[in-house]
Design an enzyme around this catalytic site. Structure first.
Site, mmCIF file in Angstrom:
data_model
loop_
_atom_site.group_PDB
_atom_site.id
_atom_site.type_symbol
_atom_site.label_atom_id
_atom_site.label_comp_id
_atom_site.label_asym_id
_atom_site.label_seq_id
_atom_site.Cartn_x
_atom_site.Cartn_y
_atom_site.Cartn_z
ATOM 1 N N HIS A 1 12.892 13.611 19.279
ATOM 2 C CA HIS A 1 11.615 14.254 19.603
ATOM 3 C C HIS A 1 11.254 14.056 21.067
ATOM 4 C CE1 HIS A 1 8.592 11.072 20.408
ATOM 5 N NE2 HIS A 1 9.503 10.306 19.836
ATOM 6 N N CYS A 2 10.435 14.974 21.564
ATOM 7 C CA CYS A 2 9.742 14.808 22.837
ATOM 8 C C CYS A 2 8.264 15.059 22.538
ATOM 9 C CB CYS A 2 10.299 15.749 23.908
ATOM 10 S SG CYS A 2 10.353 17.497 23.450
ATOM 11 N N TYR A 3 7.468 15.394 23.521
ATOM 12 C CA TYR A 3 6.039 15.553 23.242
ATOM 13 C C TYR A 3 5.757 16.795 22.399
ATOM 14 C CZ TYR A 3 1.008 15.291 23.883
ATOM 15 O OH TYR A 3 -0.338 15.193 23.652
ATOM 16 N N VAL B 1 12.444 11.221 23.805
ATOM 17 C CA VAL B 1 12.706 11.721 25.161
ATOM 18 C C VAL B 1 11.362 12.149 25.728
ATOM 19 C CG1 VAL B 1 14.244 13.138 26.558
ATOM 20 C CG2 VAL B 1 14.800 12.722 24.167
#
Length: 321
Positions: free
Chosen positions: A101-103, A48
């Site tokens: 996960h995202c950043y 994401v």
């Protein structure tokens, strides 16, 4: 934005947390750590982020990847992805392990996992988020995503496109995008409803017609109701319940945008009858409209009551387009 890639990004230290058996929450660094993925038998990755994973991960044959392109901003639409994300995570847990996960692994990925837990266990946003928070104390969806998670709970953990509150949410998302690019993007075309003059198998019992030529211009289900002197907001949960009552204002008729209106190519303009070309009202994606009752509606697509008649639908008479 879709052409961005992660190959040259330095994503910092790895942050990753086991939320439950077969479900991990982490940042970008965790998603590109091949040894971590192999050790924990992670064969499903849900990204994401504003851009996809590096090619070195995307090219792995044993990894299933789902990519949701969303930035970490209050006005982004993550809600519309909750159902498909749920199916991906569920499938991943049943077959191996999943990393969401995202950043940074704080807001977007937390929101997706919270929505998943809400739906899986049929629990509230508060209870689901607390489960995630217990595993990762830094987890914190932005305020916009929190409001969307609350709406997901109200919707019964599934997207209902006929729900008034969800309709208002999608219109607000579309309006923000129109403000940026000056036209309605393709990913928001769902807010434009079909031509109500086309006879359906189960038409609404009441319709709105052009007073001059009698052409059907809206169905009762296209109405966007509002209360006198009360701004219309998608965050107001009463639009997911019985909102009928004498306090509903009728000074101005606000409706959903429809295909016959031709409102997707500009920010604002007139709404003319598609048959006789009489002016019926106006629209504005960005400025909205203030009703005579004092309520502010934005975006706004409205008819002037004196130009419209409210009548029964004659099923055996085909409307003239």
């Amino acid at each position: 934005m879709s052409n961005l890639c992660r190959d040259d990004f330095d994503s910092g230290p790895k942050h990753v947390f086991s939320i439950e058996d077969g479900l991990w929450l982490g940042n970008l660094t965790a998603a590109i750590d091949l040894s971590f993925l192999k050790k924990n038998k992670i064969n499903y990755i849900l990204t994401v982020d504003s851009c996809p994973l590096p090619e070195i991960i995307l090219e792995l044959r044993n990894i299933h990847i789902k990519y949701i392109q969303v930035t970490d901003m209050d006005g982004e639409d993550l809600l519309s992805h909750f159902d498909s994300a749920y199916e991906f995570i569920k499938n991943g847990q049943e077959n191996s392990s999943v990393l969401v996960h995202c950043y940074f692994g704080i807001s977007r990925s937390t929101s997706i996992i919270t929505a998943y837990i809400m739906k899986k266990y049929q629990i509230s946003f508060d209870d689901a988020f607390q489960r995630v928070k217990n595993k990762n104390s830094a987890a914190l969806p932005n305020v916009g995503f929190q409001a969307q998670l609350i709406l997901y709970q109200i919707l019964g953990w599934k997207i209902d496109k006929n729900n008034m509150q969800f309709k208002l949410f999608r219109l607000k998302i579309a309006a923000r995008k129109v403000k940026k690019v000056k036209i309605l993007p393709q990913d928001c075309i769902d807010v434009i409803k079909g031509d109500p003059s086309l006879v359906s198998a189960r038409p609404d019992p009441k319709v709105y017609r052009c007073r001059k030529c009698r052409r059907i211009v809206a169905l009762q289900s296209n109405l966007l109701p509002h209360y006198s002197n009360e701004n219309l907001s998608w965050k107001d949960s009463k639009w997911s319940s019985d909102y009928s009552g004498s306090q509903l204002c009728s000074d101005t008729i606000f409706v959903e945008p429809m295909s016959w209106m031709s409102v997707s190519q500009s920010e604002s303009g007139k709404i003319n009858c598609p048959k006789c070309r009489s002016k019926l009202g106006s629209y504005s994606w960005t400025m909205g409209c203030q009703c005579q009752c004092g309520a502010k509606i934005s975006p706004a697509f409205y008819f002037v009551p004196s130009k419209i008649d409210y009548s029964g639908f004659l099923q055996n008479v085909q409307a003239t387009v």
